[in-house]
Design a protein around this motif. Sequence first.
Motif, mmCIF file in Angstrom:
data_model
loop_
_atom_site.group_PDB
_atom_site.id
_atom_site.type_symbol
_atom_site.label_atom_id
_atom_site.label_comp_id
_atom_site.label_asym_id
_atom_site.label_seq_id
_atom_site.Cartn_x
_atom_site.Cartn_y
_atom_site.Cartn_z
ATOM 1 N N GLN A 36 36.696 49.406 60.603
ATOM 2 C CA GLN A 36 38.015 49.985 60.385
ATOM 3 C C GLN A 36 38.077 50.714 59.057
ATOM 4 N N CYS A 37 39.058 51.583 58.925
ATOM 5 C CA CYS A 37 39.254 52.340 57.692
ATOM 6 C C CYS A 37 39.746 51.420 56.576
ATOM 7 N N GLY A 38 39.672 51.922 55.352
ATOM 8 C CA GLY A 38 40.159 51.138 54.221
ATOM 9 C C GLY A 38 39.088 50.663 53.277
ATOM 10 N N GLY A 39 37.826 50.902 53.621
ATOM 11 C CA GLY A 39 36.739 50.536 52.729
ATOM 12 C C GLY A 39 36.689 49.054 52.414
ATOM 13 N N SER A 40 36.217 48.731 51.222
ATOM 14 C CA SER A 40 36.028 47.335 50.822
ATOM 15 C C SER A 40 37.341 46.575 50.664
ATOM 16 N N TRP A 41 38.458 47.293 50.610
ATOM 17 C CA TRP A 41 39.750 46.606 50.485
ATOM 18 C C TRP A 41 40.031 45.694 51.674
ATOM 19 N N ASN A 42 39.414 45.952 52.798
ATOM 20 C CA ASN A 42 39.578 45.064 53.954
ATOM 21 C C ASN A 42 38.971 43.688 53.720
ATOM 22 N N GLU A 43 38.026 43.590 52.791
ATOM 23 C CA GLU A 43 37.299 42.350 52.568
ATOM 24 C C GLU A 43 37.848 41.528 51.412
ATOM 25 N N TYR A 44 38.680 42.105 50.569
ATOM 26 C CA TYR A 44 39.177 41.383 49.395
ATOM 27 C C TYR A 44 40.189 40.307 49.781
ATOM 28 N N TRP A 45 40.459 39.415 48.831
ATOM 29 C CA TRP A 45 41.407 38.342 49.122
ATOM 30 C C TRP A 45 42.811 38.896 49.337
ATOM 31 N N ASP A 46 43.580 38.159 50.127
ATOM 32 C CA ASP A 46 44.862 38.657 50.640
ATOM 33 C C ASP A 46 45.846 39.062 49.554
ATOM 34 N N SER A 47 45.899 38.311 48.454
ATOM 35 C CA SER A 47 46.937 38.531 47.440
ATOM 36 C C SER A 47 46.538 39.533 46.363
ATOM 37 N N LEU A 48 45.351 40.127 46.473
ATOM 38 C CA LEU A 48 44.895 41.070 45.450
ATOM 39 C C LEU A 48 45.820 42.280 45.376
ATOM 40 N N THR A 49 46.080 42.722 44.160
ATOM 41 C CA THR A 49 46.851 43.949 43.942
ATOM 42 C C THR A 49 46.059 44.870 43.011
ATOM 43 N N LEU A 50 46.476 46.125 42.961
ATOM 44 C CA LEU A 50 45.942 47.020 41.946
ATOM 45 C C LEU A 50 46.458 46.599 40.571
ATOM 46 N N PHE A 51 45.834 47.117 39.526
ATOM 47 C CA PHE A 51 46.279 46.831 38.158
ATOM 48 C C PHE A 51 47.219 47.906 37.628
ATOM 49 N N SER A 52 47.376 48.997 38.392
ATOM 50 C CA SER A 52 48.180 50.128 37.944
ATOM 51 C C SER A 52 49.244 50.464 38.982
ATOM 52 N N PRO A 53 50.380 51.026 38.553
ATOM 53 C CA PRO A 53 51.388 51.495 39.510
ATOM 54 C C PRO A 53 50.799 52.554 40.436
ATOM 55 N N ASP A 202 48.406 47.560 31.357
ATOM 56 C CA ASP A 202 47.916 47.483 32.726
ATOM 57 C C ASP A 202 46.777 48.476 32.920
ATOM 58 N N GLY A 203 46.372 48.676 34.157
ATOM 59 C CA GLY A 203 45.247 49.543 34.442
ATOM 60 C C GLY A 203 45.470 50.976 34.017
ATOM 61 N N HIS A 204 46.714 51.441 34.078
ATOM 62 C CA HIS A 204 47.015 52.809 33.663
ATOM 63 C C HIS A 204 46.757 52.975 32.175
ATOM 64 N N VAL A 205 47.226 52.016 31.385
ATOM 65 C CA VAL A 205 46.998 52.062 29.942
ATOM 66 C C VAL A 205 45.503 51.983 29.645
ATOM 67 N N LEU A 206 44.806 51.091 30.356
ATOM 68 C CA LEU A 206 43.364 50.955 30.167
ATOM 69 C C LEU A 206 42.643 52.267 30.454
ATOM 70 N N PHE A 207 43.065 52.943 31.507
ATOM 71 C CA PHE A 207 42.431 54.214 31.853
ATOM 72 C C PHE A 207 42.666 55.244 30.760
ATOM 73 N N ASP A 208 43.883 55.306 30.241
ATOM 74 C CA ASP A 208 44.181 56.260 29.178
ATOM 75 C C ASP A 208 43.382 55.954 27.921
ATOM 76 N N VAL A 209 43.305 54.665 27.570
ATOM 77 C CA VAL A 209 42.551 54.263 26.383
ATOM 78 C C VAL A 209 41.069 54.568 26.574
ATOM 79 N N ALA A 210 40.569 54.216 27.750
ATOM 80 C CA ALA A 210 39.161 54.463 28.032
ATOM 81 C C ALA A 210 38.862 55.958 28.023
ATOM 82 N N SER A 211 39.808 56.755 28.508
ATOM 83 C CA SER A 211 39.630 58.206 28.491
ATOM 84 C C SER A 211 39.543 58.711 27.052
ATOM 85 N N ALA A 212 40.446 58.208 26.217
ATOM 86 C CA ALA A 212 40.436 58.615 24.809
ATOM 87 C C ALA A 212 39.114 58.220 24.144
#
Length: 352
Positions: A36-53, A202-212
Motif C-alpha cells: 500500500q501507499c504511504g511508505g514506511s509510515w505504514n510500519e511505525y507505531w500507531d501514536s507516532l506524530t511528526l515533530f513539525s506542524p 520543534d522540528g520546524h525550529v530544528l530545521f531552521d537552525v540546522a539550515s543556518a
Amino acid sequence: MKKDLIIIGAGQSALACAYYLRRTDIDYTILDASRQCGGSWNEYWDSLTLFSPAKHSSLPGWFMPPSKERYPTRKEVIDYLCKYEKKYNVPVERPVEVESLHKENDLFTLKTSKGNVQSRAVITATGTLRNPYIPNVPGKELFNGKQMHSAHYQKPDGLTGKKVLIVGEGNSGAQILAEVSKVSDTHWATKNSPDFLPDDVDGHVLFDVASAKYYAKQKGEHFDASQYNLGNIVMVPTVKEARERGVYENPKQLKSISENGVSWTDGSFEEIDVIIWCTGFGYATQHLKPLVKTDQKGKIETDKTRAINHPGLWLVGYGGFTGFASATLIGVGRTAKQTVKEIEEFLSKLND
C-alpha cells in the motif's frame, strides 16, 4: 521491462523525486515492496506524530493539509503521501521486492520478486526501516522474555501489568516509554544521559537552525547550535505529559541481560518481562551489496546523492550522507531536485 530510470521504494523520498521527474522526458517507474501507499509510515507505531506542524512538513509542490492537532498524526501523514502519489499520477508498481542490483555494459539489472527488470539509471530510496539495529549487549540471546525493536512496536496492547524495559535515549525511546509507562512497570536504559530540547523547540525550529548551521559551514563561518542538537528529544505533547509524571527521572545504564532480567552498571538487578529496543537503524541498502561495498550500517560512498565509482546510481533520503536533512519531508525536496537534474545530464550523455 527496460526503463531510463527505476526508483526503488515509494516513500517520501521517491515521491519528491517523482515530482521533479514530471518536468522531464525520462521514462521511469517506481518499484515498491509494500502493498500500500504511504511508505514506511505504514510500519511505525500507531501514536507516532511528526515533530513539525503540517505547513512545515510538506513535499515539493503541494502543502500538507492542516492537522487537527499541532503535529500531524501517522494516519494523516499516510493520507497525505497517498494523495500526493495520486495527485501527481506517480507510476508505482507494488508489491515488488527488489532483491539485488547488478550492472553490465552501462545497463542495470534489478532482480525482483516479479522477475528481472533493466534500466540505465537507478535511484534507491529505501530508507532505514528495513534495517533495524540492536546493540550486542552481553546475554541478549539468553533472555526468555519477549524482545522487539521499535520498528515492530505498534501500541501498548498486551503490555499491561508487565515489567518493560525501553532501551535508547532518542525520540523513539522517549515517545514509546511515554505511552507504555501508562500501562506497565517501565524502566529506561540509556547509553548516555538523555538530552531534552526546550519546550518551544520543534522540528520546524530544528530545521531552521540546522539550515543556518549548514550554510554557515558552507561559508566557513562558526555557528553555535549546541542547544538544538538534531538528536535531542523533541518535547511533543506525550513527552511533556510523561515528564510531568516523572517517567524520565531515573534512566540507568545497561550492563548485561540474563534469562529473566537485566543487570545495571550500578550493580543492581531488575526482573524484566519485555525489552523494546529503540536503538535506531542502519540503511536498508542490502540490495546494493552485489554491486557496491557497504559498511556495517549499509552506507556507501557518495557525493551528495550520487554513488561514487558507480555511474548511474543515486541514493536519496538516507540522511546526512545523502544531503542535508534529506530524511525529512521538508528537506528531501532539495536533494531530489538536484538528483533529477544530475540524472537528466547523465542520460543525455549516454544518448550522445
